[in-house]
Design an enzyme around this catalytic site. Sequence first.
Site, PDB file in Angstrom:
ATOM      1  N   SER A 184     -93.562  20.639  89.794  1.00  0.00           N
ATOM      2  CA  SER A 184     -93.107  19.264  89.924  1.00  0.00           C
ATOM      3  C   SER A 184     -94.226  18.338  90.369  1.00  0.00           C
ATOM      4  O   SER A 184     -94.033  17.133  90.442  1.00  0.00           O
ATOM      5  CB  SER A 184     -91.921  19.176  90.883  1.00  0.00           C
TER       6      SER A 184
ATOM      7  N   HIS B 182     -91.667  20.143  82.832  1.00  0.00           N
ATOM      8  CA  HIS B 182     -90.975  19.878  84.089  1.00  0.00           C
ATOM      9  C   HIS B 182     -89.520  19.515  83.839  1.00  0.00           C
ATOM     10  O   HIS B 182     -89.214  18.406  83.393  1.00  0.00           O
ATOM     11  CB  HIS B 182     -91.732  18.759  84.832  1.00  0.00           C
TER      12      HIS B 182
ATOM     13  N   GLU C 258     -90.153  16.398  81.482  1.00  0.00           N
ATOM     14  CA  GLU C 258     -91.443  15.713  81.609  1.00  0.00           C
ATOM     15  C   GLU C 258     -92.498  16.701  81.092  1.00  0.00           C
ATOM     16  O   GLU C 258     -92.663  17.783  81.658  1.00  0.00           O
ATOM     17  CB  GLU C 258     -91.662  15.378  83.105  1.00  0.00           C
TER      18      GLU C 258
ATOM     19  N   ASN D 184     -91.883  12.411  90.031  1.00  0.00           N
ATOM     20  CA  ASN D 184     -91.945  12.520  91.489  1.00  0.00           C
ATOM     21  C   ASN D 184     -92.809  11.460  92.148  1.00  0.00           C
ATOM     22  O   ASN D 184     -92.640  11.159  93.322  1.00  0.00           O
ATOM     23  CB  ASN D 184     -92.383  13.922  91.885  1.00  0.00           C
TER      24      ASN D 184
HETATM   25  N1  CAA Z   1     -74.144  23.668  85.307  1.00  0.00           N
HETATM   26  C1  CAA Z   1     -73.398  23.165  84.318  1.00  0.00           C
HETATM   27  N2  CAA Z   1     -72.767  21.970  84.395  1.00  0.00           N
HETATM   28  C2  CAA Z   1     -72.902  21.271  85.546  1.00  0.00           C
HETATM   29  C3  CAA Z   1     -73.675  21.734  86.628  1.00  0.00           C
HETATM   30  C4  CAA Z   1     -74.315  22.990  86.482  1.00  0.00           C
HETATM   31  N3  CAA Z   1     -75.079  23.514  87.445  1.00  0.00           N
HETATM   32  N4  CAA Z   1     -73.624  20.804  87.615  1.00  0.00           N
HETATM   33  C5  CAA Z   1     -72.872  19.795  87.165  1.00  0.00           C
HETATM   34  N5  CAA Z   1     -72.427  20.083  85.926  1.00  0.00           N
HETATM   35  C6  CAA Z   1     -71.616  19.213  85.056  1.00  0.00           C
HETATM   36  C7  CAA Z   1     -70.166  19.162  85.474  1.00  0.00           C
HETATM   37  O1  CAA Z   1     -69.413  20.199  84.891  1.00  0.00           O
HETATM   38  C8  CAA Z   1     -69.739  17.787  84.981  1.00  0.00           C
HETATM   39  O2  CAA Z   1     -69.448  17.808  83.590  1.00  0.00           O
HETATM   40  P1  CAA Z   1     -68.534  16.624  82.926  1.00  0.00           P
HETATM   41  O3  CAA Z   1     -69.312  15.354  82.996  1.00  0.00           O
HETATM   42  O4  CAA Z   1     -68.340  17.080  81.544  1.00  0.00           O
HETATM   43  O5  CAA Z   1     -67.289  16.560  83.744  1.00  0.00           O
HETATM   44  C9  CAA Z   1     -71.008  16.953  85.153  1.00  0.00           C
HETATM   45  O6  CAA Z   1     -72.099  17.876  85.207  1.00  0.00           O
HETATM   46  C10 CAA Z   1     -70.935  16.161  86.419  1.00  0.00           C
HETATM   47  O7  CAA Z   1     -70.689  17.067  87.501  1.00  0.00           O
HETATM   48  P2  CAA Z   1     -69.583  16.860  88.636  1.00  0.00           P
HETATM   49  O8  CAA Z   1     -68.439  16.065  88.106  1.00  0.00           O
HETATM   50  O9  CAA Z   1     -69.304  18.186  89.267  1.00  0.00           O
HETATM   51  O10 CAA Z   1     -70.338  16.088  89.767  1.00  0.00           O
HETATM   52  P3  CAA Z   1     -71.101  14.736  89.681  1.00  0.00           P
HETATM   53  O11 CAA Z   1     -70.468  13.762  88.755  1.00  0.00           O
HETATM   54  O12 CAA Z   1     -71.303  14.390  91.096  1.00  0.00           O
HETATM   55  O13 CAA Z   1     -72.512  15.135  89.035  1.00  0.00           O
HETATM   56  C11 CAA Z   1     -74.755  15.759  89.202  1.00  0.00           C
HETATM   57  C12 CAA Z   1     -73.338  16.124  89.571  1.00  0.00           C
HETATM   58  C13 CAA Z   1     -74.942  15.883  87.691  1.00  0.00           C
HETATM   59  C14 CAA Z   1     -75.659  16.757  89.922  1.00  0.00           C
HETATM   60  C15 CAA Z   1     -75.011  14.270  89.646  1.00  0.00           C
HETATM   61  O14 CAA Z   1     -74.678  14.118  91.002  1.00  0.00           O
HETATM   62  C16 CAA Z   1     -76.443  13.838  89.452  1.00  0.00           C
HETATM   63  O15 CAA Z   1     -76.852  13.479  88.363  1.00  0.00           O
HETATM   64  N6  CAA Z   1     -77.226  13.851  90.551  1.00  0.00           N
HETATM   65  C17 CAA Z   1     -78.624  13.474  90.529  1.00  0.00           C
HETATM   66  C18 CAA Z   1     -79.430  14.613  90.004  1.00  0.00           C
HETATM   67  C19 CAA Z   1     -80.876  14.292  89.950  1.00  0.00           C
HETATM   68  O16 CAA Z   1     -81.346  13.217  90.287  1.00  0.00           O
HETATM   69  N7  CAA Z   1     -81.650  15.286  89.528  1.00  0.00           N
HETATM   70  C20 CAA Z   1     -83.096  15.181  89.497  1.00  0.00           C
HETATM   71  C21 CAA Z   1     -83.622  15.761  90.754  1.00  0.00           C
HETATM   72  S1  CAA Z   1     -85.357  15.663  90.802  1.00  0.00           S
HETATM   73  C22 CAA Z   1     -85.855  17.043  90.031  1.00  0.00           C
HETATM   74  O17 CAA Z   1     -85.124  17.907  89.658  1.00  0.00           O
HETATM   75  C23 CAA Z   1     -87.303  17.144  89.806  1.00  0.00           C
HETATM   76  C24 CAA Z   1     -88.161  17.491  90.917  1.00  0.00           C
HETATM   77  O18 CAA Z   1     -89.282  17.835  90.625  1.00  0.00           O
HETATM   78  C25 CAA Z   1     -87.800  17.418  92.333  1.00  0.00           C
END
Ligand code: CAA
Length: 281
Positions: free
Chosen positions: A117, A138, A150, A188
């Site tokens: 990352s 990424h 990415e 990031n």
């Molecule tokens: N596997 C499969 N499906 C999943 C899942 C998983 N692990 N987690 C969530 N889902 C699916 C759910 O089934 C749901 O599907 P539908 O839209 O069809 O209903 C959808 O994703 C949304 O999930 P939830 O309804 O349970 O919960 P939510 O609406 O709160 O969404 C989330 C969860 C997708 C994690 C959302 O909160 C989100 O987008 N959060 C931000 C995530 C983010 O910013 N990620 C980047 C992080 S930075 C990074 O990764 C890089 C780094 O280098 C640090």
Amino acid sequence: MNISVIGAGQMGAGIAQVFAVAGHQVSLVDISTESLDRGLASVQSSLARVLKKERITEVELATAVANISLHTDMAEGVSEADLVIEAATENVDLKLKIFAELARLAPAAAPLASNTSSISITRIAAATDRPEKVIGMHFMNPVPVMKLIEVIRGYATNDETTKMVMQLSRDLGKVPVEVTDYPGFVANRILMPMINEAMYTLWEGVADVEAIDTVMKLGMAHPMGPLQLADYIGLDTCLAILNVMQEGFGRLHYQACPLLVNMVTAGKLGRKSGEGFYDYS
Ligand code: CAA
């Protein structure tokens, strides 16, 4: 294609899942059978969510799981790789060691990608015999849900490797964005200062955890507040990324909040340890 994924943690398991669902043969490699079993269990529970939404059938779920083989022996896990994707802990020395081993063990034609990352792809590439085939891939967490990949070109990465990884990413249904190798890349470099600032805001007593997250969720339409997101990413990973940027740019601007340093030192790593800014026990 045969895809080898090194590391069966949160990211490695997610990466294995998306390739397996797309019909690729995935060799998942980690140092212990316990880590591999945990990784496979997380793939199964993630696929169970997708099944519940009726986006895949039980047969497709079983086929995807059967596409994943587990290996504790790196040589065996990468021997037939068409592409290797490393998703180990965000630690430079560990990654350099893994890539030196991959250079020795993976087929000479196989591109070697890192899910790092923030760590320099050019630096990782220099540990191998094929810097022109080393690239950053990424993925974002949760990998099965987030559309972005990415794609990071190191100093020596060639067009052929970049084109192949861009196309493969599109074939997975993801949206690849090509960027150059610079501390924190793009994702990031922009995300972590926001998360760090949220921690300073808490540390300085401006507002509590819930208030800070509510402001950003309802005020900026972010799906998670920055402190909830930090817990989700892992506080140790956030600290490692900030340290890479602080070192890379030499700017105080990226210095990790003392609260983050203390929490990581105390073993409060967010969701994965059961406690961070929130309690998950
Ligand atoms: N596997 C499969 N499906 C999943 C899942 C998983 N692990 N987690 C969530 N889902 C699916 C759910 O089934 C749901 O599907 P539908 O839209 O069809 O209903 C959808 O994703 C949304 O999930 P939830 O309804 O349970 O919960 P939510 O609406 O709160 O969404 C989330 C969860 C997708 C994690 C959302 O909160 C989100 O987008 N959060 C931000 C995530 C983010 O910013 N990620 C980047 C992080 S930075 C990074 O990764 C890089 C780094 O280098 C640090």
